[in-house]
Design a protein around this motif. Sequence first.
Motif, PDB file in Angstrom:
ATOM      1  N   ASN A 159       0.877  -1.161   0.000  1.00 43.96           N
ATOM      2  CA  ASN A 159       0.000   0.000   0.000  1.00 43.96           C
ATOM      3  C   ASN A 159       0.921   1.219   0.000  1.00 43.96           C
ATOM      4  OD1 ASN A 159      -1.757   2.073   0.498  1.00 43.96           O
ATOM      5  ND2 ASN A 159      -2.718   1.148   2.286  1.00 43.96           N
ATOM      6  N   PRO A 160       1.152   1.804  -1.167  1.00 44.89           N
ATOM      7  CA  PRO A 160       2.123   2.900  -1.252  1.00 44.89           C
ATOM      8  C   PRO A 160       1.732   4.147  -0.459  1.00 44.89           C
ATOM      9  CG  PRO A 160       0.979   2.617  -3.352  1.00 44.89           C
ATOM     10  CD  PRO A 160       0.547   1.500  -2.461  1.00 44.89           C
ATOM     11  N   THR A 161       0.463   4.311  -0.147  1.00 43.19           N
ATOM     12  CA  THR A 161       0.053   5.517   0.585  1.00 43.19           C
ATOM     13  C   THR A 161       0.494   5.492   2.041  1.00 43.19           C
ATOM     14  OG1 THR A 161      -2.132   4.567   1.000  1.00 43.19           O
ATOM     15  CG2 THR A 161      -1.921   6.028  -0.898  1.00 43.19           C
ATOM     16  N   CYS A 162       0.669   4.278   2.601  1.00 43.82           N
ATOM     17  CA  CYS A 162       1.067   4.227   4.011  1.00 43.82           C
ATOM     18  C   CYS A 162       2.290   3.346   4.265  1.00 43.82           C
ATOM     19  CB  CYS A 162      -0.100   3.769   4.884  1.00 43.82           C
ATOM     20  SG  CYS A 162      -0.567   2.058   4.616  1.00 43.82           S
ATOM     21  N   GLY A 163       2.732   2.601   3.259  1.00 47.97           N
ATOM     22  CA  GLY A 163       3.928   1.782   3.425  1.00 47.97           C
ATOM     23  C   GLY A 163       3.685   0.354   3.870  1.00 47.97           C
ATOM     24  N   ASP A 164       2.431  -0.024   4.089  1.00 48.92           N
ATOM     25  CA  ASP A 164       2.151  -1.420   4.447  1.00 48.92           C
ATOM     26  C   ASP A 164       2.579  -2.311   3.298  1.00 48.92           C
ATOM     27  OD1 ASP A 164       0.903  -0.554   6.775  1.00 48.92           O
ATOM     28  OD2 ASP A 164      -1.126  -0.771   5.977  1.00 48.92           O
ATOM     29  N   ARG A 165       3.157  -3.459   3.628  1.00 46.89           N
ATOM     30  CA  ARG A 165       3.494  -4.430   2.600  1.00 46.89           C
ATOM     31  C   ARG A 165       3.277  -5.834   3.148  1.00 46.89           C
ATOM     32  NH1 ARG A 165       7.887  -7.147   3.259  1.00 46.89           N
ATOM     33  NH2 ARG A 165       9.417  -6.491   4.791  1.00 46.89           N
ATOM     34  N   CYS A 206      -5.583  -0.441   4.558  1.00 49.76           N
ATOM     35  CA  CYS A 206      -4.719  -1.197   5.470  1.00 49.76           C
ATOM     36  C   CYS A 206      -5.339  -2.565   5.783  1.00 49.76           C
ATOM     37  CB  CYS A 206      -4.521  -0.435   6.781  1.00 49.76           C
ATOM     38  SG  CYS A 206      -3.825   1.207   6.619  1.00 49.76           S
ATOM     39  N   ALA A 207      -6.612  -2.536   6.098  1.00 52.86           N
ATOM     40  CA  ALA A 207      -7.308  -3.765   6.482  1.00 52.86           C
ATOM     41  C   ALA A 207      -7.502  -4.722   5.317  1.00 52.86           C
ATOM     42  CB  ALA A 207      -8.662  -3.423   7.102  1.00 52.86           C
ATOM     43  N   THR A 208      -7.649  -4.189   4.113  1.00 54.73           N
ATOM     44  CA  THR A 208      -7.976  -5.042   2.965  1.00 54.73           C
ATOM     45  C   THR A 208      -6.750  -5.530   2.192  1.00 54.73           C
ATOM     46  OG1 THR A 208      -8.329  -3.102   1.543  1.00 54.73           O
ATOM     47  CG2 THR A 208     -10.284  -4.036   2.648  1.00 54.73           C
ATOM     48  N   LEU A 209      -5.566  -5.035   2.510  1.00 57.39           N
ATOM     49  CA  LEU A 209      -4.370  -5.399   1.746  1.00 57.39           C
ATOM     50  C   LEU A 209      -4.168  -6.911   1.665  1.00 57.39           C
ATOM     51  CD1 LEU A 209      -1.808  -4.482   0.214  1.00 57.39           C
ATOM     52  CD2 LEU A 209      -0.646  -4.421   2.443  1.00 57.39           C
ATOM     53  N   SER A 210      -4.185  -7.594   2.780  1.00 57.04           N
ATOM     54  CA  SER A 210      -3.938  -9.046   2.767  1.00 57.04           C
ATOM     55  C   SER A 210      -5.065  -9.790   2.058  1.00 57.04           C
ATOM     56  CB  SER A 210      -3.775  -9.578   4.196  1.00 57.04           C
ATOM     57  OG  SER A 210      -4.934  -9.335   4.966  1.00 57.04           O
ATOM     58  N   SER A 258      -3.282  -3.504   9.521  1.00 52.58           N
ATOM     59  CA  SER A 258      -2.828  -4.285   8.370  1.00 52.58           C
ATOM     60  C   SER A 258      -2.320  -5.658   8.795  1.00 52.58           C
ATOM     61  CB  SER A 258      -1.724  -3.516   7.637  1.00 52.58           C
ATOM     62  OG  SER A 258      -1.206  -4.269   6.579  1.00 52.58           O
ATOM     63  N   MET A 259      -1.472  -5.698   9.802  1.00 51.26           N
ATOM     64  CA  MET A 259      -0.876  -6.961  10.226  1.00 51.26           C
ATOM     65  C   MET A 259      -1.887  -7.843  10.967  1.00 51.26           C
ATOM     66  SD  MET A 259       2.232  -6.989   8.995  1.00 51.26           S
ATOM     67  CE  MET A 259       1.456  -6.249   7.546  1.00 51.26           C
ATOM     68  N   ALA A 260      -2.757  -7.239  11.752  1.00 51.45           N
ATOM     69  CA  ALA A 260      -3.798  -8.018  12.435  1.00 51.45           C
ATOM     70  C   ALA A 260      -4.758  -8.615  11.420  1.00 51.45           C
ATOM     71  CB  ALA A 260      -4.553  -7.141  13.433  1.00 51.45           C
ATOM     72  N   SER A 261      -5.107  -7.851  10.407  1.00 50.87           N
ATOM     73  CA  SER A 261      -6.011  -8.345   9.369  1.00 50.87           C
ATOM     74  C   SER A 261      -5.386  -9.532   8.636  1.00 50.87           C
ATOM     75  CB  SER A 261      -6.343  -7.221   8.385  1.00 50.87           C
ATOM     76  OG  SER A 261      -7.277  -7.654   7.430  1.00 50.87           O
ATOM     77  N   ALA A 262      -4.090  -9.459   8.340  1.00 50.67           N
ATOM     78  CA  ALA A 262      -3.400 -10.568   7.671  1.00 50.67           C
ATOM     79  C   ALA A 262      -3.408 -11.815   8.549  1.00 50.67           C
ATOM     80  CB  ALA A 262      -1.965 -10.170   7.331  1.00 50.67           C
ATOM     81  N   SER A 263      -3.192 -11.632   9.833  1.00 51.29           N
ATOM     82  CA  SER A 263      -3.220 -12.747  10.772  1.00 51.29           C
ATOM     83  C   SER A 263      -4.604 -13.401  10.799  1.00 51.29           C
ATOM     84  CB  SER A 263      -2.843 -12.246  12.175  1.00 51.29           C
ATOM     85  OG  SER A 263      -2.985 -13.245  13.144  1.00 51.29           O
ATOM     86  N   MET A 264      -5.628 -12.568  10.885  1.00 50.44           N
ATOM     87  CA  MET A 264      -7.010 -13.077  10.922  1.00 50.44           C
ATOM     88  C   MET A 264      -7.385 -13.754   9.608  1.00 50.44           C
ATOM     89  SD  MET A 264      -8.925  -9.888  12.716  1.00 50.44           S
ATOM     90  CE  MET A 264      -8.297  -9.140  14.194  1.00 50.44           C
ATOM     91  N   MET A 265      -6.964 -13.155   8.493  1.00 48.32           N
ATOM     92  CA  MET A 265      -7.291 -13.706   7.181  1.00 48.32           C
ATOM     93  C   MET A 265      -6.678 -15.090   7.008  1.00 48.32           C
ATOM     94  SD  MET A 265      -5.960 -14.291   3.889  1.00 48.32           S
ATOM     95  CE  MET A 265      -4.499 -13.296   3.853  1.00 48.32           C
ATOM     96  N   THR A 266      -5.401 -15.247   7.366  1.00 41.21           N
ATOM     97  CA  THR A 266      -4.770 -16.559   7.187  1.00 41.21           C
ATOM     98  C   THR A 266      -5.459 -17.613   8.053  1.00 41.21           C
ATOM     99  OG1 THR A 266      -3.039 -16.027   8.804  1.00 41.21           O
ATOM    100  CG2 THR A 266      -2.520 -15.665   6.468  1.00 41.21           C
ATOM    101  N   GLN A 267      -5.858 -17.232   9.248  1.00 41.71           N
ATOM    102  CA  GLN A 267      -6.599 -18.174  10.102  1.00 41.71           C
ATOM    103  C   GLN A 267      -7.916 -18.572   9.452  1.00 41.71           C
ATOM    104  OE1 GLN A 267      -6.971 -16.325  14.074  1.00 41.71           O
ATOM    105  NE2 GLN A 267      -6.115 -18.264  14.788  1.00 41.71           N
ATOM    106  N   ALA A 268      -8.591 -17.588   8.878  1.00 44.50           N
ATOM    107  CA  ALA A 268      -9.939 -17.810   8.345  1.00 44.50           C
ATOM    108  C   ALA A 268      -9.950 -18.698   7.100  1.00 44.50           C
ATOM    109  CB  ALA A 268     -10.610 -16.474   8.025  1.00 44.50           C
ATOM    110  N   ILE A 269      -8.910 -18.625   6.272  1.00 46.15           N
ATOM    111  CA  ILE A 269      -8.950 -19.360   5.000  1.00 46.15           C
ATOM    112  C   ILE A 269      -8.325 -20.743   5.069  1.00 46.15           C
ATOM    113  CG2 ILE A 269      -9.056 -17.238   3.655  1.00 46.15           C
ATOM    114  CD1 ILE A 269      -6.090 -17.815   2.838  1.00 46.15           C
ATOM    115  N   LYS A 270      -7.523 -21.020   6.086  1.00 41.56           N
ATOM    116  CA  LYS A 270      -6.894 -22.336   6.179  1.00 41.56           C
ATOM    117  C   LYS A 270      -7.960 -23.416   6.316  1.00 41.56           C
ATOM    118  CE  LYS A 270      -3.076 -22.902   8.656  1.00 41.56           C
ATOM    119  NZ  LYS A 270      -2.019 -22.714   9.675  1.00 41.56           N
TER     120      LYS A 270
END
Length: 144
Positions: free
Chosen positions: A38-44, A128-132, A69-81
């Motif tokens: 996310n170039p606007t805030c630096g999340d990657r 931030c939340a939707t990046l992952s 951003s990082m919490a959303s990625a953590s939650m997303m990986t849990q949800a899709i496994k």
Amino acid sequence: MSFNNLDQLYRQVIMDHYKNPRNKGAIEDGSVTVDMNNPTCGDRIHLTMKVEDGVVTDAKFDGEGCSISMASASMMTQAIKGKDIEHAMKLSHVFSEMMLGNDYPDNLDLDDIEALQGVAKFPARIKCATLSWKAMEKGLQSEK
């Protein structure tokens, strides 16, 4: 439960996923790899997923960014496994609706993901939340 108590609980869930991320790392023999930022805030994010017979058998992420951003990625990986591609994509669609402040089906178990629903009140943080989730969609599109 009052709104303030619920809001506080959601903040605690987000901070727990940020400080103690689930599925952090990379899958060495991952069949799907996606890098997004996310170039606007630096999340990657660097997302790796193992997909076997149309099912996401493993998902891990690495990267850097804000707590949302990082919490959303953590939650997303849990949800899709353990979910098939169609279900993972449906979860992503529901998450996008939630980020827009729209109603979403309450028959889906979103577990910790619901803690992010307050992000909809802060338009600058939605990316931030939707990046992952966008990374997951991009990766699974190639697996369909």
